[in-house]
Design an enzyme around this catalytic site. Structure first.
Site, PDB file in Angstrom:
ATOM      1  N   GLU A 158      -4.822   1.906  -4.494  1.00 44.35           N
ATOM      2  CA  GLU A 158      -5.371   2.526  -3.280  1.00 44.35           C
ATOM      3  C   GLU A 158      -6.383   3.626  -3.582  1.00 44.35           C
ATOM      4  O   GLU A 158      -6.442   4.636  -2.883  1.00 44.35           O
ATOM      5  CB  GLU A 158      -4.246   3.037  -2.364  1.00 44.35           C
ATOM      6  CG  GLU A 158      -3.440   1.903  -1.730  1.00 44.35           C
ATOM      7  CD  GLU A 158      -2.647   2.331  -0.504  1.00 44.35           C
ATOM      8  OE1 GLU A 158      -2.835   3.468  -0.033  1.00 44.35           O
ATOM      9  OE2 GLU A 158      -1.839   1.522  -0.019  1.00 44.35           O
ATOM     10  N   HIS A 200       3.829   8.003  -2.158  1.00 39.44           N
ATOM     11  CA  HIS A 200       4.537   7.184  -3.142  1.00 39.44           C
ATOM     12  C   HIS A 200       4.961   8.052  -4.326  1.00 39.44           C
ATOM     13  O   HIS A 200       4.299   9.048  -4.643  1.00 39.44           O
ATOM     14  CB  HIS A 200       3.643   6.058  -3.671  1.00 39.44           C
ATOM     15  CG  HIS A 200       3.458   4.921  -2.714  1.00 39.44           C
ATOM     16  ND1 HIS A 200       3.937   3.651  -2.945  1.00 39.44           N
ATOM     17  CD2 HIS A 200       2.829   4.866  -1.508  1.00 39.44           C
ATOM     18  CE1 HIS A 200       3.612   2.863  -1.934  1.00 39.44           C
ATOM     19  NE2 HIS A 200       2.940   3.580  -1.047  1.00 39.44           N
TER      20      HIS A 200
END
Length: 660
Positions: A367, A644
């Site tokens: 990402e 995360h």
């Protein structure tokens, strides 16, 4: 295979692409700002709740018409730029390979000479993280913001954490005849040519805070003893400071005495300067530094990993000085390590760490979608990693079935030279995921050579699968394609034959955000995929069951800015308790429970959704060598910067030969 150092084959196309993007960018930036102003994060909501004058609402009322007017005015230029930009993507290369040009900091060639496969083996450390560097308006849907500043801070934290040398304390005690190798991390100013051996002097201790039973994981101490024989470090541990302590039974301090020394240590002297003199602390609340925030190595206090300021001296240092200053801490670690060994059948260390592992060799990120953020991140990572592959993917309609607005978001950084690289795009993306060129990046790196000048190589693959819940079939198809591409890349880049091997393969690692966990009943198809028969997951017992120490890697976005978890140290403490994990990790969804995880007390299966994986295989490696997991870590150093948890794995490649 030729590595692409620029996105286009010639300078004319590069200039034309820059011109077309220059026409598009004002419209893109204005749209991003406009949408972002209507998607506040929980941090901003709390700030605005304390604003009695509704100043922010007034700003939105004033700026929205301005943004709209400028956006409309920029649309014709953006349309012209798009008509130029889109056809150019057919000539664009699938990635950019960047190598550090400053030879004073380049050390990749030096690393290759360190391992000649003549010793007992060498360890390699791999890291993976989803950093959520989307355009700011989209990142806000994950409750993070200020993408550009976050990118710089993420890079700074990673390279600061990885550049710490590792101190290993070997304790010889009359009450324990075995050698206890208690590893803990230290804050050291790296200097070229340092010889981090026994002759190390303690400069000062910033913090010696004892934080209870969770004072590091030492489950693999006996295992390391067996591997190391006499307790000497392996050949690959080039950045390790070894301190030997001859403990006496009456030399151990009590916890009360240790706490007294802790207070004296914290009160002595001013704080040390930053590990990196040019490092800046961004002022965005995502990474605001507080006392006790050890995620950035400039902080005055340290985490539970017992951060010790050490500087290697040129002259001989009295070993008794070292022993006196570290004896009490080593004693504490011995006592707590016994209580930490809850899973005695495990063959390797595992922990929740406030730092990225010392001497991190390879890093895979997902990402990293925003181009400007990718450049800032690359600039920071180049302070530690010499080789970086970024801007991976395709745009427009080139190479995939549907139009792609952003790249794959994959980024790879390495301390070792990259020999080959390849990228493949998943053609079956659905929904919002179809707008990104999600796929897999395959790399071949050289990590050493044999005395016979045979290359020692390793394979690393990084991927990001379909994210939408319920798209089980799509993810299984992508896993099928991933296996085929892995096999194809190995065959196309191999320059060896069984009879006359020119290369010896040391490891094959696969990592990334797979967007399914091993405990959810909705992910049974992925859990039983044939990929897991070829690649081993250190955290997994079998389909549907994780090991007891494994935790989820997906944080509850709503709690990212809570005081309890907004710093690496705080997040580490919370995740070490079952109740803390229930409050701040996302758990598998079920019909009986809502999506909100905050404050849940019900009994839940597993320890959260572990969707970020680190896998390895023993297939296709050099037959005489053995690969074992030495350490596995869940990392909290990026607290407040992403939703995360990064993961890291250290592999030991054993050659089966005796130490020289």
């Amino acid at each position: 295979m030729v590595l692409y150092t620029s996105p286009f084959p010639n300078s004319f196309l590069s200039v034309l692409h820059s011109f077309s993007w220059g026409l598009i960018f004002p419209c893109y930036w204005l749209a991003d700002r406009l949408v972002g102003s209507f998607v506040p994060t929980t941090y901003e909501k709390r700030q605005r709740a304390d604003d009695p004058c509704y100043f922010h609402a007034l700003c939105i009322i004033i700026t929205t018409p301005i943004y709209l007017a400028l956006l409309v005015a920029s649309l014709p230029f953006a349309l012209i730029g798009f008509l130029l930009w889109s056809p150019l993507q057919s000539a664009r290369r699938p990635y950019i390979y960047s190598r550090l040009k400053d030879k004073n900091h380049a050390n990749g060639a030096t690393l290759l000479t360190e391992w000649k496969a003549a010793g007992s083996g060498k360890s390699f450390c791999f890291g993976s993280a989803n950093v959520c560097l989307l355009p700011d308006s989209l990142a806000r849907f994950n409750n993070v913001f200020n993408t550009q500043a976050r990118a710089k801070e993420i890079g700074r934290r990673i390279r600061n954490g990885a550049s710490r040398p590792q101190i290993k304390i070997y304790i010889d005690s009359p009450t324990n005849t075995s050698i206890s190798a208690a590893s803990f991390s230290s804050l050291v100013s790296p200097q070229a040519g340092d010889n981090r051996t026994v002759s190390a002097g303690i400069k000062r201790t910033t913090s010696m805070e004892y934080k209870g039973d969770n004072c590091g994981s030492n489950n693999g101490e006996e295992n390391r003893e067996d591997k190391g024989g006499s307790g000497e470090p392996h050949e690959g541990e080039e950045n390790t400071c070894i301190v030997r302590i001859n403990g006496e039974e009456n030399g151990h301090m009590s916890d009360t005495e240790a706490d007294t020394v802790n207070g004296q240590a914290r009160a002595s002297g001013p704080a040390e300067p930053s590990l990196e003199g040019d490092a800046e602390v961004s002022k965005t609340p995502n990474h605001k530094q507080k006392e006790g925030d050890s995620g950035s190595l400039d902080s005055c206090s340290a985490s539970r990993e017992s951060l010790v300021k050490v500087r290697v001296g040129d002259g001989t240092v009295d070993q008794s000085t070292v022993n006196n200053k570290l004896l009490y801490k080593a004693s504490i670690m011995k006592k707590t390590s016994v209580r930490k060994k809850k899973h005695t059948d495990e063959t390797f260390d595992h922990e929740i760490s406030a730092f990225f592992p010392a001497n991190l060799d390879f890093l895979c990120l997902q990402e990293v979608f925003d181009k400007r953020a990718a450049e800032k991140l690359k600039e920071q990572l180049h302070h530690y990693f010499e080789y970086i592959v970024y801007d991976v993917g395709v745009y427009s309609c080139h190479g995939c079935c549907s139009f792609k607005f952003v790249n794959s978001g994959l980024l790879f950084a390495s301390r070792y030279p990259v020999m080959d690289a390849a990228y493949h795009c998943y053609p079956n993306g659905r929904g919002m995921d179809s707008l990104a060129s999600k796929g897999a990046l395959f790399l071949k790196v050289q990590v050493g050579s044999t005395p016979q000048d045979q290359r020692i190589v390793g394979y690393i693959s990084c991927t990001h699968l379909q994210a939408i819940a319920g798209d089980t079939t799509v993810r299984c198809e992508q896993l099928d394609m991933l296996q085929d591409w892995l096999s194809e890349f190995r065959k196309s880049t191999s320059s060896s034959s069984t009879a006359n091997p020119e290369e010896l393969v040391a490891f094959d690692v696969l990592c990334g955000d797979l967007n399914f966990d091993n405990c959810s009943s909705e992910d049974k198809l992925e859990q039983q995929h044939s990929l897991f028969t070829h690649y081993k997951d250190p955290c997994r017992v079998g389909p549907g069951e994780d090991k007891p120490w494994a935790i989820g890697t997906l944080l509850d976005p709503e709690g990212l800015y809570d005081e309890e978890v907004c710093t690496p140290d705080n997040l580490q403490k919370v995740l070490e308790s079952e109740e803390g994990r229930k409050g701040y990790l996302v758990y598998p969804t079920s019909k009986n429970h809502g999506s909100s995880q905050k404050g849940r007390k019900a009994s839940l299966k597993g320890n959260g959704r572990r969707i970020d994986y680190m896998l390895y295989t023993e297939e296709g490696l050099y037959l005489e060598w053995k690969v074992e997991v030495e350490e596995f870590s869940f990392i909290t150093q990026l607290a407040g910067l992403t939703d995360h948890l990064p993961v890291a794995m250290r592999l030991m490649v054993s050659t089966g030969e005796d130490d020289p």
